[in-house]
Design an enzyme around this catalytic site. Structure first.
Site, PDB file in Angstrom:
ATOM      1  N   ASP A 367       0.435  -8.640   1.319  1.00  0.00           N
ATOM      2  CA  ASP A 367      -0.753  -7.816   1.061  1.00  0.00           C
ATOM      3  C   ASP A 367      -1.589  -7.682   2.330  1.00  0.00           C
ATOM      4  OD1 ASP A 367      -3.407  -6.987  -0.493  1.00  0.00           O
ATOM      5  OD2 ASP A 367      -1.792  -6.907  -1.965  1.00  0.00           O
ATOM      6  N   LYS A 475       2.424  -0.870  -1.006  1.00  0.00           N
ATOM      7  CA  LYS A 475       1.219  -0.806  -1.862  1.00  0.00           C
ATOM      8  C   LYS A 475       0.162  -0.018  -1.108  1.00  0.00           C
ATOM      9  CE  LYS A 475      -2.184  -3.981  -3.951  1.00  0.00           C
ATOM     10  NZ  LYS A 475      -2.462  -5.408  -4.146  1.00  0.00           N
ATOM     11  N   TRP A 476      -0.305   1.071  -1.696  1.00  0.00           N
ATOM     12  CA  TRP A 476      -1.239   2.002  -1.050  1.00  0.00           C
ATOM     13  C   TRP A 476      -2.607   1.804  -1.693  1.00  0.00           C
ATOM     14  CZ3 TRP A 476       0.289   6.996   1.556  1.00  0.00           C
ATOM     15  CH2 TRP A 476      -0.814   7.797   1.849  1.00  0.00           C
ATOM     16  N   ASP A 477      -3.532   1.270  -0.919  1.00  0.00           N
ATOM     17  CA  ASP A 477      -4.842   0.907  -1.471  1.00  0.00           C
ATOM     18  C   ASP A 477      -5.915   1.923  -1.086  1.00  0.00           C
ATOM     19  OD1 ASP A 477      -6.625  -0.710  -2.867  1.00  0.00           O
ATOM     20  OD2 ASP A 477      -5.774  -2.540  -2.048  1.00  0.00           O
ATOM     21  N   ASP A 547      -7.849  -5.561 -10.543  1.00  0.00           N
ATOM     22  CA  ASP A 547      -7.929  -6.818  -9.800  1.00  0.00           C
ATOM     23  C   ASP A 547      -8.230  -7.979 -10.739  1.00  0.00           C
ATOM     24  OD1 ASP A 547      -7.313  -5.871  -7.319  1.00  0.00           O
ATOM     25  OD2 ASP A 547      -9.386  -5.656  -6.644  1.00  0.00           O
TER      26      ASP A 547
HETATM   27  C1  GLA Z   1      -7.829  -4.403  -3.297  1.00  0.00           C
HETATM   28  C2  GLA Z   1      -6.616  -4.585  -4.176  1.00  0.00           C
HETATM   29  C3  GLA Z   1      -6.127  -6.005  -4.120  1.00  0.00           C
HETATM   30  C4  GLA Z   1      -5.823  -6.377  -2.696  1.00  0.00           C
HETATM   31  C5  GLA Z   1      -7.069  -6.160  -1.826  1.00  0.00           C
HETATM   32  C6  GLA Z   1      -6.762  -6.366  -0.373  1.00  0.00           C
HETATM   33  O1  GLA Z   1      -8.929  -5.010  -3.824  1.00  0.00           O
HETATM   34  O2  GLA Z   1      -6.886  -4.217  -5.489  1.00  0.00           O
HETATM   35  O3  GLA Z   1      -5.002  -6.174  -4.915  1.00  0.00           O
HETATM   36  O4  GLA Z   1      -4.757  -5.601  -2.228  1.00  0.00           O
HETATM   37  O5  GLA Z   1      -7.558  -4.841  -1.976  1.00  0.00           O
HETATM   38  O6  GLA Z   1      -7.833  -6.137   0.431  1.00  0.00           O
END
Ligand code: GLA
Length: 732
Positions: A367, A475-477, A547
């Site tokens: 992550d 994973k694209w945030d 989250d």
């Molecule tokens: C967001 C995502 C988390 C994690 C954090 C990393 O809050 O929902 O799962 O990837 O960013 O900064």
């Protein structure tokens, strides 16, 4: 199937169980005559046009003698400023400086299949025979704006989609100020409005309220669909339940600012509009130019809210999710975030992978924290190169792959930290407006992905990592919403186009990524489920749901999410959160794309054994959960003590039922009534071997009181169809 009766001027759009009917009235006015359970074809002309006039409601100038007012008629695509005082679907600023807009029928086209929507996510078909499309051309005789209303009806599910294609056929520029994708004008108001509100770590909470006279609805002006309100609404007939009653579902395939508005007028009729939110939206249309609105999805079910949900699930699994991962089994993953946050290095992640592999986990996701100089959230977004002081990415990936595991990585491509090399080189690349210092959220600015040069830079940076290393999952945030929304690349005449251009930029970037790396499994995320919408699902088959990994809190979130999203799309992980034991955490996470979000090296032997069992169950029930029908048996918004859900295979030969006790309740009896089974069949309960009829399981129920007595208890019941036993055998 779509038919046009030219003697009566009526279009009949049918799915297997529903009808949507449009009439062409005098002077080319288009009326929304009916939406609901399927009707026969022969008497549609008798549908009411509600054509009386009302005091103070202006009448159409030509139709005035017969007293026809658009203010009281069921308008198919209502326009601004011509006497319909309800919320309009379209408003266009013309060269005279007014927004009076008037669209009249010109012609139609019916054809098999569904048109492409370049740059916009939409439901698709793989074969033209899966759906039919109707295009109705409307034109404003004064401004020469053309609006093509596009409707598609599916043959394998009760889904109707709509969007609108505008074209400026005049010699002067026009400005689109409001362009809804859909309007539905229902003749009554006896409905409850169901929506999904939320916030970070508390997404998609179910709320149901009666419609009242006036305006009500939901919207986002945050630049993303947002945690706050999902772009979904349902109208549930008064008294409709999970299993009974008429329910309309409305969903908007878009990831930016939107609105779903319900207006009940003085005649107690209900208008529902879906489209791009018009605060800070204007779009200049030069002569000859076109504009496409995003797609709106409509579902009608007479099988209650549950029936509506199952229809959305089928439609999205089969017609929205794309690519090699659409039906391919998703790898069971472990994510480093809750296990290590920013505190990791190569060896720590290798240790995670080794332990995870032993447990049967298939994918390690690294992550946030691997790039630039990022050891906390104050810097480096935009610097998408490996932090070599922290990480030997090549060794990590080689080791993971050598263990026959897959490897995943985290990005937040639409963001930029003020403390980043990218920002220092291109301060004007962040979203901002002249003369104002941009606001910060989580120490970051938003990157202006409405610009192609910015997207090219980010994509090239991503390529330099993705081309060098074998990466299986991304994973694209997206960890903040937009303020001071503007682009240095847009002049004042186009500044109001920014929000929509930003969303189009995101779509283009995700499209580039998935086209360049078709094998890559993309999971979208936005501080959990802040951009959990059907637009994102067009690019990524799964989205991180929240989250919040507390299994009890997750129940509300997952139940709410399931209103319109299938299990195959919901990222659900077991974490170290100690609200319940691991058994219940696993049972809750099994309802989704299962995974772990913890340090596997810290698990004791007993938990490791349980995890191994959960991994086996994940494989065992994968098909049932990912392709079966969901039944919400007891919803947490109806029962604060206990909830239950089940998946039933399409052939109704198997079901997996899960019950979770959220809070202890002083009662000894608890009969859980199953749903979706064949009453004539017999089913055997795995474990104790009891054989019961589908009728008994559904109408009398199973006694589960003893198994889920204490807070956080849960059970799974797995029934499989068997031959009808003889009576003796059953009584033994
Ligand atoms: C967001 C995502 C988390 C994690 C954090 C990393 O809050 O929902 O799962 O990837 O960013 O900064």
């Amino acid at each position: 199937m779509i038919r046009f009766d030219d003697s009566k001027n009526v279009f009949h759009l049918c799915t297997p169980e529903t009808s949507y009917i449009i009439g062409i009235y005098d002077e080319g006015l288009l009326l929304n005559l009916y939406y609901g359970k399927r009707l026969p074809d022969n008497d549609l002309w008798y549908l009411s046009r509600r054509q009386s006039c009302a005091s103070f409601s202006p009448c159409d100038p030509v139709l005035a003698p017969t007293g026809f007012s658009v203010d009281v008629a069921p308008m198919e695509y209502p326009t601004n400023g011509r006497g319909d005082f309800r919320v309009s679907a379209v408003s266009v600023l013309n060269s005279d400086g007014n927004t009076v807009t008037d669209l009249r029928y010109e012609g139609y086209r019916i054809y098999p299949g569904k048109p492409d929507m370049p740059g916009l996510p939409h439901l698709y078909v793989t074969d033209q025979s899966q759906c039919d499309t109707l295009e109705i051309t409307m034109r404003d005789p004064y401004t020469n704006l053309t609006a093509v209303l596009v409707y598609s009806v599916f043959h394998d599910c009760d889904v109707l989609t709509k969007h609108v294609r505008f074209r400026n056929d005049s010699p002067v520029p026009l400005k689109l100020c409001r362009v809804m994708s859909s309007c539905v004008d229902l003749p009554e108001m006896q409905y409850d409005l169901v929506t999904l509100y939320g916030r970070h770590a508390k997404e998609r909470q179910f709320v149901r309220r009666p419609l009242a006279h006036g305006l009500q609805g939901i919207r986002s002006v945050r630049g993303s669909s947002s945690h706050a309100q999902n772009p979904f609404a349902a109208l549930a007939q008064k008294g409709a339940t999970e299993t009974t009653g008429n329910v309309y579902g409305f969903h908007f395939i878009y990831s930016g600012n939107y609105e779903i508005t319900a207006e009940v007028d003085f005649n107690a009729t209900t208008r529902i509009l879906m489209g791009i939110q018009d605060t800070d939206f204007q779009w200049e249309l030069l002569p000859g130019e076109s504009f496409l609105t995003p797609e709106a999805v409509h579902v009608f079910s007479d099988q209650g809210i549950g029936g509506m949900s199952r229809m959305f699930h089928r439609a999205y699994n089969d017609h929205l999710i794309r690519g090699v991962w659409q039906y391919r089994k998703r790898p069971l993953l472990i994510n480093s975030w809750e296990a290590a946050y920013f505190d990791f290095d190569t060896d720590k992640l290798i240790a995670f992978a080794k332990q995870a592999k032993e447990l049967g986990i298939e994918l390690l996701v690294m992550d946030d924290g691997w790039f630039g100089k990022r050891n906390n959230d104050t810097n480096s977004l935009g610097d998408w190169f490996v932090n070599r002081q922290k990480l030997d990415l090549g060794r990590l990936i080689d080791t993971v792959h050598a263990m026959d595991m897959k490897f995943g990585i985290w990005y937040e491509p639409e963001m930029i930290s003020p403390d980043s090399e990218l920002y220092r080189a291109h301060p004007d690349w962040c979203v901002h407006v002249p003369g104002r210092v941009p606001s910060l959220a989580r120490h970051q600015y938003v990157l202006d992905v409405s610009r192609k040069d910015v997207r090219d830079n980010i994509f090239d940076q991503m390529r330099s990592v993705l081309d060098k290393y074998t990466i299986d999952y991304l994973k694209w945030d997206f960890n903040r919403n937009l303020s001071e929304a503007g682009s240095a690349a847009l002049d004042s005449a186009h500044a109001q186009e920014f929000f929509h251009r930003f969303v189009l930029g995101t779509y283009e970037l995700q499209d580039r990524l998935t086209t360049t790396y078709p094998q890559l499994l993309l999971e979208n995320c936005s501080g959990g489920g802040g951009r959990f919408d059907p637009g994102m699902l067009y690019y990524s088959p799964q989205i991180w749901t929240s989250d919040n990994t507390d299994p009890i809190e997750r129940l509300m979130i997952q139940f709410g999410t399931s209103l319109c999203y299938p299990a195959s799309t919901m990222g659900a992980h077991v974490s170290a959160c100690d609200r319940t034991g691991y058994a219940t955490k696993g049972n809750v996470a099994l309802w989704g794309t299962f995974g772990y979000e913890l340090d596997p090296c810290k698990l004791d032997d007993e938990t490791k054994a349980l995890v191994k069992q959960q991994v086996q169950e994940y494989h065992k029930y994968y098909d049932l959960i990912h392709t079966g029908d969901l039944y919400r048996l007891i919803c947490p918004w109806e029962n604060p003590f206990c909830c239950a859900w089940s998946f039933v295979s399409r052939d109704r030969k198997e079901t997996l039922v899960t019950v979770v006790r959220m809070r202890h309740e002083e009662q000894t009896l608890f009969h859980l009534k199953l749903q979706g089974l064949d009453p004539q069949r017999y089913y055997q309960l795995e474990g104790n071997g009891a054989v019961c009829s589908g009728a008994l399981l559904m109408y009398a129920g199973v006694d589960v009181a003893d198994s889920v007595d204490n807070d956080g208890d849960s059970i799974k019941l797995h029934f499989v169809a068997v031959d009808k036993p003889d009576t003796d055998e059953r009584t033994r």
